[in-house]
Each structure stands twice: as structure tokens, then as C-alpha cells.
Enzyme design. Structure first.
Site, PDB file in Angstrom:
ATOM      1  N   ASN A 292      96.682  40.154 -28.269  1.00 57.44           N
ATOM      2  CA  ASN A 292      96.265  41.383 -27.585  1.00 57.44           C
ATOM      3  C   ASN A 292      94.787  41.670 -27.822  1.00 57.44           C
ATOM      4  OD1 ASN A 292      97.110  43.938 -26.130  1.00 57.44           O
ATOM      5  ND2 ASN A 292      96.207  44.800 -27.984  1.00 57.44           N
ATOM      6  N   HIS A 337      80.639  29.573 -27.020  1.00 61.36           N
ATOM      7  CA  HIS A 337      80.150  30.388 -28.138  1.00 61.36           C
ATOM      8  C   HIS A 337      79.282  29.562 -29.083  1.00 61.36           C
ATOM      9  CE1 HIS A 337      83.112  33.432 -26.895  1.00 61.36           C
ATOM     10  NE2 HIS A 337      82.494  34.266 -27.717  1.00 61.36           N
TER      11      HIS A 337
END
Length: 412
Positions: A292, A337
Site C-alpha cells: 500500500n 532510481h
């Protein structure tokens, strides 16, 4: 759809606004302590922001590089798509030829966006913040270009009427999309009726405040510790102490980056463009699972990865490899990243890649949505603190190692 940012709603609650005021008071304490230390050490008040001036140096070069990237992103994808669509609609043969022309133009744009930023970063030896600006804008332009082409090519291919050509997106809608705080192209977006310029000014003032906040965190909590540690013999005790010392500044920097960019910066541009959908993030701080957390931390990037990474992978595999689709998204995200951090800091040190590709994947499957107890929220925050501490500790140590023990053959 008109949706406000969650923090704008939360700041209307007195209790939440008080927590925000506490963070501002900490900033004042950093300023007072810095002035006090400088007065004691030098006998006068000194408030020099030499670190900021160094980190954001050579901004004129950054501006010129940005204009070049923006010009190509504005012109090449739009006119390449228009050329291909027009010829494809007239005849299949011309369509095939136009595919080649479109591919050449797209390759030219990709080469420019792929090579020019890297060339500028290394040729002009840009400082860290200036490097991050160019590299992040490079990635943003590439993601927006892909979304524009990906959303419009299927529309042109599905067009059947020969009397009337396919409806191409307007140039103004594409220009609006390049500045809008979203990575998913649409012909139109929900718009607010007017611009609140006082809100825009407050947002930019908060961004400036976050920059100074980050400056004081680095100057007061990071640089003195890791500069001194770089002169000491390396030991496990030194590493462990430095790691846990870096957890607090690391977490503060993460919260500042979230607040400055995902809330203030995106909301400022959304307000100037009357962009109504402000759901740039959700209540990630309440997450009881990392699954989440990944969905709610940065909704703007998550939506792009979901639509063009995860969903397209499932479509190509006929919905047979959901786990592989999820893993591919994690790997791509980890590589991007790491690419940003490598070029931003000027050295290859794959801390971010390992944390994202290995621990991130493991936490996504183990700390999943089945975890609902508040205990798991505590676990998530503990892992975030440790992860940020690891990143700040190792990157700071490597930064000073590059200075004191340079390796010319491998240093970027």
C-alpha cells in the site's frame, strides 16, 4: 474530477496544523543553534549558505540544457505522430514509410534526451543539485513523451473512416500536458475556474523553506558527523553508530522531499494551470503494508508504471504472469532510481538499487495488504527509518571517501 490534496484538508484541522507548526519551530531552533555556534566560534553572527550555493551552482547551464530538452520534447513527438498518422490514413504504403520517418524522429529525440543530459552533467562538472534537476527532467520528458505516443497511436490505428482523417490531439493540449502535474496524457483535464495566486506564492515560499530546512539538517546533523568519521579507522562500531545517527536526519530529509515536491511543487503548478485533480499522493503514512505504501507514496509515478508497465505487460502476456509483471516494474523502477543517484552524486554505489530491488520486493510480498493491524504500521515506519538511515549513512561515507581516497579510473 476535482480532488484536493490530502494535506490541504488535514491542515484545516487544528491538531494536525499544530504538528506542522512544531516542524517549523524545529527549523527556528536549527537557525538559532547555527547562529549561536558561529558566534561562539568566530565572535560574530555568520549565516552563510555556502552549501546551497555550491549544490545549485551553474544554474545557467541547467537552464540552457532544459530549454533544449523541452524544445525537442515539444516538437519531435507531436509532429512525428502527426506525420505518421496523416500518411498512415492516406495509404498503407505511405503509412509504412511514415513509420520509418517517425522512428527516425523518435530515435533522434530519444538520443538527445538520452545523451545530452549526461554530456552536460559530466562535461560541465555540475554540482549535485544541478545534476539532479537535469536528470529528473530528462526522465520526466521521456515518460511524458512515451505517454503521449502510447495514448494516441492506438486511436489512429483504430480509426476506420476514410472520408475523414483521425482526430489528432491539438498542439495546445500537448503543451499543457508537458507542464501539467501528471504523466498520463489526456486530451483534456478537469480545470478549476480561477487561479489563487496567493496559494501559489505560499507553495513556493514553503519550497524555499524546505530547502533551508534540508540545508540545516545536513550542516548540523550530517556533515559534522561524517566529516569526522572519515578521518577515523573504519570499524563495525563506527558503521553501526553512524547508521543509527543517520536515521533521524534521513527520515527528516525524506519527509521534506515529500512535502516540498509532491505537495508544494505539484500543487503550485496545478494551481497555475487550474489543474483540478490534486491526488498526487494518498495517506501513505497510515499504510500497514509496503504494498500500500508503494501505491500511495507517489501516485503520479505509480499511475504511469501501472498503466504502461504492469498493465501492458499483462496484456502482452495475456494476463498469465502477474508476478513477473510486478517484478518487472520493481526492476525498472530500481534501475531508474539508481541511474538518478549515480549521475546525481557522480559515483556508482548501488545502495538504492539493492534497497529497492531486493528489500523492496521482499517487503512488498511479505508485508502485503493482508496486514491490517496498527502494529504493521509501526513496522513500516521502523523499516523506513532504518532504510533512510542506511542510505544517508552509506552515501555520506562514500562521498567523503571519494574526496579523501579518490580513484581516478572509476570516479565519474
Amino acid at each position: 474530477l476535482n480532488r484536493r490534496s490530502i494535506l490541504d484538508d488535514l491542515f484545516e484541522i487544528n491538531h494536525i496544523r499544530t504538528i506542522y507548526h512544531m516542524f517549523i519551530s524545529v527549523l527556528f531552533l536549527f537557525i538559532i543553534s547555527t547562529l549561536a555556534v558561529d558566534y561562539i566560534d568566530q565572535g560574530r553572527l555568520v549565516l552563510e549558505f555556502d552549501l546551497l550555493s555550491y549544490a545549485f551552482g551553474k544554474l545557467h547551464i541547467v537552464g540552457l540544457a532544459w530549454l533544449l530538452m523541452f524544445s525537442y520534447t515539444l516538437a519531435v513527438p507531436y509532429y512525428a505522430l502527426a506525420l505518421w498518422g496523416t500518411l498512415y490514413h492516406r495509404s498503407p504504403v505511405q503509412g509504412v514509410l511514415s513509420v520509418g520517418a517517425g522512428l527516425v524522429l523518435s530515435a533522434l529525440q530519444a538520443a538527445l534526451l538520452g545523451v545530452l543530459p549526461i554530456y552536460v552533467v559530466f562535461h560541465y562538472q555540475l554540482p549535485p543539485a544541478s545534476r539532479f534537476i537535469i536528470i529528473l527532467e530528462q526522465i520526466r520528458f521521456l515518460m511524458k513523451s512515451y505517454s503521449f505516443i502510447r495514448e494516441n497511436v492506438p486511436v489512429i490505428l483504430k480509426h476506420k473512416t476514410k472520408e475523414e482523417g483521425p482526430r489528432f490531439p491539438t498542439f495546445s493540449s500537448y503543451l499543457y500536458f508537458l507542464f501539467a502535474p501528471t504523466l498520463i496524457y489526456r486530451e483534456s483535464y478537469p480545470r478549476n475556474p480561477h487561479i489563487r495566486w496567493n496559494y501559489v506564492g505560499v507553495m513556493f515560499a514553503k519550497i524555499l523553506g524546505c530547502l533551508f530546512y534540508g540545508y540545516f539538517i545536513l550542516v548540523r546533523l550530517c556533515i559534522p558527523v561524517f566529516m569526522n568519521d572519515s578521518n577515523k579507522p573504519f570499524s563495525t562500531r563506527t558503521l553501526v553508530l553512524a547508521l543509527f545517527h543517520a536515521t533521524l536526519p534521513g527520515m527528516l530529509l525524506l519527509l521534506l522531499a515529500f512535502f516540498a515536491f509532491l505537495h508544494c511543487w505539484l500543487n503550485a503548478f496545478a494551481e497555475m494551470l487550474r489543474f483540478a485533480d490534486r491526488m498526487f499522493y494518498k495517506d501513505w503514512w497510515n499504510s500497514t503494508s509496503f504494498a500500500n505504501y508503494y501505491r500511495t507514496w507517489n501516485v503520479v509515478v505509480h499511475d504511469w508504471l501501472y498503466y504502461y508497465g504492469y498493465r501492458d505487460f499483462l496484456w502482452l502476456s495475456r494476463r498469465k504472469f502477474r508476478t513477473a509483471a510486478m517484478l518487472s516494474v520493481f526492476v525498472v523502477s530500481a534501475l531508474v532510481h539508481e541511474y538518478v543517484f549515480t549521475l546525481g552524486f557522480g559515483f556508482f554505489y548501488p545502495v538504492m538499487f539493492c534497497l529497492f530491488a531486493f528489500f523492496g520486493v521482499a517487503f512488498n510480498f511479505t508485508l502485503n495488504d493482508n496486514r491490517k493491524s496498527p502494529v504493521w504500521n509501526i513496522m513500516m515506519w521502523t523499516c523506513l527509518f532504518i532504510g533512510q538511515g542506511v542510505m544517508v549513512c552509506l552515501y555520506c561515507q562514500e562521498w567523503y571517501a571519494q574526496i579523501h581516497c579518490p580513484l581516478p579510473s572509476t570516479t565519474l
